[in-house]
Design an enzyme around this catalytic site. Structure first.
Site, PDB file in Angstrom:
ATOM      1  N   HIS A  13      68.984  31.056  69.412  1.00 34.71           N
ATOM      2  CA  HIS A  13      69.397  32.458  69.166  1.00 34.71           C
ATOM      3  C   HIS A  13      68.210  33.386  69.385  1.00 34.71           C
ATOM      4  O   HIS A  13      67.254  33.383  68.612  1.00 34.71           O
ATOM      5  CB  HIS A  13      69.890  32.611  67.720  1.00 34.71           C
ATOM      6  CG  HIS A  13      70.339  34.003  67.375  1.00 34.71           C
ATOM      7  ND1 HIS A  13      71.542  34.244  66.736  1.00 34.71           N
ATOM      8  CD2 HIS A  13      69.782  35.234  67.572  1.00 34.71           C
ATOM      9  CE1 HIS A  13      71.684  35.553  66.565  1.00 34.71           C
ATOM     10  NE2 HIS A  13      70.615  36.174  67.055  1.00 34.71           N
ATOM     11  N   HIS A  15      66.892  37.409  71.477  1.00 32.67           N
ATOM     12  CA  HIS A  15      67.191  38.634  72.237  1.00 32.67           C
ATOM     13  C   HIS A  15      66.074  38.843  73.251  1.00 32.67           C
ATOM     14  O   HIS A  15      64.920  39.054  72.857  1.00 32.67           O
ATOM     15  CB  HIS A  15      67.259  39.841  71.292  1.00 32.67           C
ATOM     16  CG  HIS A  15      68.291  39.667  70.230  1.00 32.67           C
ATOM     17  ND1 HIS A  15      69.555  40.210  70.315  1.00 32.67           N
ATOM     18  CD2 HIS A  15      68.249  38.986  69.060  1.00 32.67           C
ATOM     19  CE1 HIS A  15      70.253  39.862  69.244  1.00 32.67           C
ATOM     20  NE2 HIS A  15      69.480  39.118  68.459  1.00 32.67           N
ATOM     21  N   ARG A  17      66.440  41.240  75.705  1.00 34.47           N
ATOM     22  CA  ARG A  17      66.591  42.600  76.277  1.00 34.47           C
ATOM     23  C   ARG A  17      66.696  42.502  77.802  1.00 34.47           C
ATOM     24  O   ARG A  17      67.132  41.495  78.321  1.00 34.47           O
ATOM     25  CB  ARG A  17      65.432  43.541  75.860  1.00 34.47           C
ATOM     26  CG  ARG A  17      65.096  43.518  74.378  1.00 34.47           C
ATOM     27  CD  ARG A  17      66.219  43.914  73.469  1.00 34.47           C
ATOM     28  NE  ARG A  17      65.754  44.018  72.088  1.00 34.47           N
ATOM     29  CZ  ARG A  17      66.528  43.796  71.033  1.00 34.47           C
ATOM     30  NH1 ARG A  17      67.810  43.475  71.174  1.00 34.47           N
ATOM     31  NH2 ARG A  17      66.036  43.911  69.827  1.00 34.47           N
ATOM     32  N   LYS A  98      79.616  35.637  71.391  1.00 33.10           N
ATOM     33  CA  LYS A  98      78.999  36.169  70.168  1.00 33.10           C
ATOM     34  C   LYS A  98      79.886  37.233  69.567  1.00 33.10           C
ATOM     35  O   LYS A  98      80.320  38.153  70.268  1.00 33.10           O
ATOM     36  CB  LYS A  98      77.631  36.778  70.512  1.00 33.10           C
ATOM     37  CG  LYS A  98      76.919  37.445  69.337  1.00 33.10           C
ATOM     38  CD  LYS A  98      76.367  36.416  68.346  1.00 33.10           C
ATOM     39  CE  LYS A  98      75.817  37.070  67.097  1.00 33.10           C
ATOM     40  NZ  LYS A  98      74.481  37.600  67.294  1.00 33.10           N
ATOM     41  N   HIS A 135      77.729  36.835  63.889  1.00 31.42           N
ATOM     42  CA  HIS A 135      76.881  37.632  63.004  1.00 31.42           C
ATOM     43  C   HIS A 135      77.716  37.856  61.748  1.00 31.42           C
ATOM     44  O   HIS A 135      78.641  38.658  61.753  1.00 31.42           O
ATOM     45  CB  HIS A 135      76.486  38.962  63.658  1.00 31.42           C
ATOM     46  CG  HIS A 135      75.558  39.765  62.801  1.00 31.42           C
ATOM     47  ND1 HIS A 135      74.246  40.009  63.129  1.00 31.42           N
ATOM     48  CD2 HIS A 135      75.743  40.339  61.583  1.00 31.42           C
ATOM     49  CE1 HIS A 135      73.666  40.702  62.172  1.00 31.42           C
ATOM     50  NE2 HIS A 135      74.558  40.925  61.219  1.00 31.42           N
ATOM     51  N   LEU A 218      68.090  42.200  60.407  1.00 33.47           N
ATOM     52  CA  LEU A 218      69.439  42.046  59.863  1.00 33.47           C
ATOM     53  C   LEU A 218      69.985  40.673  60.213  1.00 33.47           C
ATOM     54  O   LEU A 218      69.808  40.249  61.360  1.00 33.47           O
ATOM     55  CB  LEU A 218      70.368  43.141  60.411  1.00 33.47           C
ATOM     56  CG  LEU A 218      70.130  44.532  59.808  1.00 33.47           C
ATOM     57  CD1 LEU A 218      70.926  45.583  60.559  1.00 33.47           C
ATOM     58  CD2 LEU A 218      70.483  44.560  58.317  1.00 33.47           C
ATOM     59  N   ASP A 246      65.978  34.395  66.393  1.00 34.18           N
ATOM     60  CA  ASP A 246      66.415  35.789  66.375  1.00 34.18           C
ATOM     61  C   ASP A 246      65.274  36.718  66.787  1.00 34.18           C
ATOM     62  O   ASP A 246      65.214  37.868  66.353  1.00 34.18           O
ATOM     63  CB  ASP A 246      66.976  36.203  65.014  1.00 34.18           C
ATOM     64  CG  ASP A 246      67.900  37.412  65.132  1.00 34.18           C
ATOM     65  OD1 ASP A 246      68.312  37.756  66.255  1.00 34.18           O
ATOM     66  OD2 ASP A 246      68.191  38.029  64.083  1.00 34.18           O
ATOM     67  N   ALA A 262      66.198  47.284  63.331  1.00 39.17           N
ATOM     68  CA  ALA A 262      66.128  45.947  62.737  1.00 39.17           C
ATOM     69  C   ALA A 262      65.711  44.939  63.795  1.00 39.17           C
ATOM     70  O   ALA A 262      66.242  44.950  64.904  1.00 39.17           O
ATOM     71  CB  ALA A 262      67.490  45.566  62.173  1.00 39.17           C
TER      72      ALA A 262
HETATM   73  O1  DOR Z   1      67.402  42.119  63.142  1.00 38.63           O
HETATM   74  C1  DOR Z   1      68.206  42.019  64.051  1.00 38.63           C
HETATM   75  N1  DOR Z   1      67.910  42.450  65.296  1.00 38.63           N
HETATM   76  N2  DOR Z   1      69.398  41.484  63.800  1.00 38.63           N
HETATM   77  C2  DOR Z   1      70.368  41.475  64.723  1.00 38.63           C
HETATM   78  O2  DOR Z   1      71.431  41.003  64.413  1.00 38.63           O
HETATM   79  C3  DOR Z   1      70.153  42.088  66.044  1.00 38.63           C
HETATM   80  C4  DOR Z   1      68.740  42.143  66.396  1.00 38.63           C
HETATM   81  C5  DOR Z   1      68.444  43.067  67.577  1.00 38.63           C
HETATM   82  O3  DOR Z   1      69.161  43.000  68.573  1.00 38.63           O
HETATM   83  O4  DOR Z   1      67.481  43.809  67.485  1.00 38.63           O
HETATM   84 ZN    ZN Z   2      70.191  38.170  66.832  1.00 39.19          ZN
END
Ligand code: DOR
Ligand code: ZN
Length: 344
Positions: A13, A15, A17, A98, A135, A218, A246, A262
């Protein structure tokens, strides 16, 4: 033990970008992970097979030379996702979908507002052997932010898991004892990812003695009893819990803001920090299962064959990462000492 060699891990999991940011994020993950499950919450989100394939090729183009890192692609569920979208995703090699409840977190505005109407999509995922990644937080504004994960279990998770018995479900980035207990007691085919920050920190680390925006993610950090419960389940070696960082970069100005984003960008330190946690727990023998075996097994993918070695050697996480174009990112654990290093 001063050195540990494990099967090359995967990150289930994160990100990445898009665009120029990929030149920062993809090498950071490819340095030690064989594969990573790439979250689809771009702007606009990756909602179709076609968008997922295009995104995948941009990620592959950002790999360091010679790297065999493989992104595992996902699509983003919306109220409009159809059974045909799932079929097309399956044919394109997308392994998972997701689900963000609309408004739950960063770039989730197009997420699901009526979960009940998505059951045909959940059935289609199960029929095609795809996974549902969740989520798990309710978005009702009257629910206290620290209770949103528990509420999601009671209002939705129990139903999804029971009503679609053949669906593989990953409860992403769990943060509470409630979620850990739910996953432990659930039917087969239910698992969870756990981040380094939720193993290492609790809400005091975000709020005591000053507000620390770089520890804000989050689902939000919870009280220490929940942190302890997460540490206990990884120490137990249960195969239902596996590595998902994450890692989620945001520029410094967007984190240190009146309404800060977040996300913790942990890709440069996550594996080392997980190792530190397992060491603190006197459970280094359980690291390989968590980091390298259980996720692949749950996804039905082969385990990696390469190895990586970590050594007990301190290093300090840089306080800043400068991006092309003048933006900066403050990485997770910036300026702090990590007790394990990846051996080159
Ligand atoms: O802290 C977080 N950042 N929680 C998420 O679910 C998304 C993520 C983000 O894409 O920045
Ligand atoms: Zn995430």
């Amino acid at each position: 033990m001063n050195e540990i060699t494990i099967t090359k891990p995967d990150d289930w999991h994160l990100h990445f970008r898009d665009q120029d940011m990929l030149l920062e994020t993809v090498p950071a993950t490819a340095r030690c992970f064989g594969r990573a499950v790439v979250m689809p919450n771009l702007v606009p989100p990756v909602t179709t097979a076609e968008l997922a394939l295009e995104y995948k090729s941009r990620i592959l183009a950002a790999r360091p030379e010679g790297s065999d890192f493989e992104p595992v692609m996902t699509i983003y569920l919306t109220d409009k996702t159809s059974v045909e979208d799932i079929k097309a995703a399956k044919q394109a090699g997308v392994l998972a979908a997701k689900m963000y409840p609309a408004g739950a977190t960063t770039n989730s505005d197009s997420g699901v507002s009526s979960l009940e109407s998505l059951y045909p999509v959940f059935e289609a995922l199960a029929d095609h052997g795809m996974l549902l990644l969740i989520h798990g937080e309710v978005t009702q504004k009257h629910v206290d932010i620290f209770d949103r994960e528990k509420e999601f279990i009671d209002q939705h998770m129990v139903n999804i898991v029971n009503k679609v018995p053949h669906l593989k479900v990953v409860f992403e980035h769990i943060t509470t004892k409630d979620a850990a207990d739910f996953v432990l007691g659930a039917r087969e085919g239910v698992a969870a990812t756990i981040t380094p920050q939720h193993l290492m920190l609790n809400r005091n680390d975000m709020l005591d003695g000053g507000m620390r925006p770089h520890n804000y993610c989050l689902p939000v950090l919870k009280r220490s009893t929940h942190q302890e419960a997460l540490r206990a389940v990884v120490k137990s070696g249960s195969p239902r819990f596996f590595l998902g960082t994450d890692s989620a970069p945001h520029t410094k100005d967007r984190k240190e803001s009146d309404c800060g984003c977040a996300g913790c960008y942990s890709a440069w330190s996550a594996l080392e920090l997980y190792t530190q946690v397992f060491d603190e727990l006197d459970a280094l023998d359980k690291l390989e299962g968590f980091a390298s075996h259980y996720g692949a097994d749950f996804y039905g993918l082969p385990r990696n064959t390469e190895k990586v070695t970590l050594e007990r050697k301190e290093w300090v996480v840089p306080s800043n990462i400068e991006l092309k174009g003048g933006h900066n990112i403050v990485p997770f654990y910036a300026g702090k000492t990590v007790s394990w290093s990846l051996k080159k």
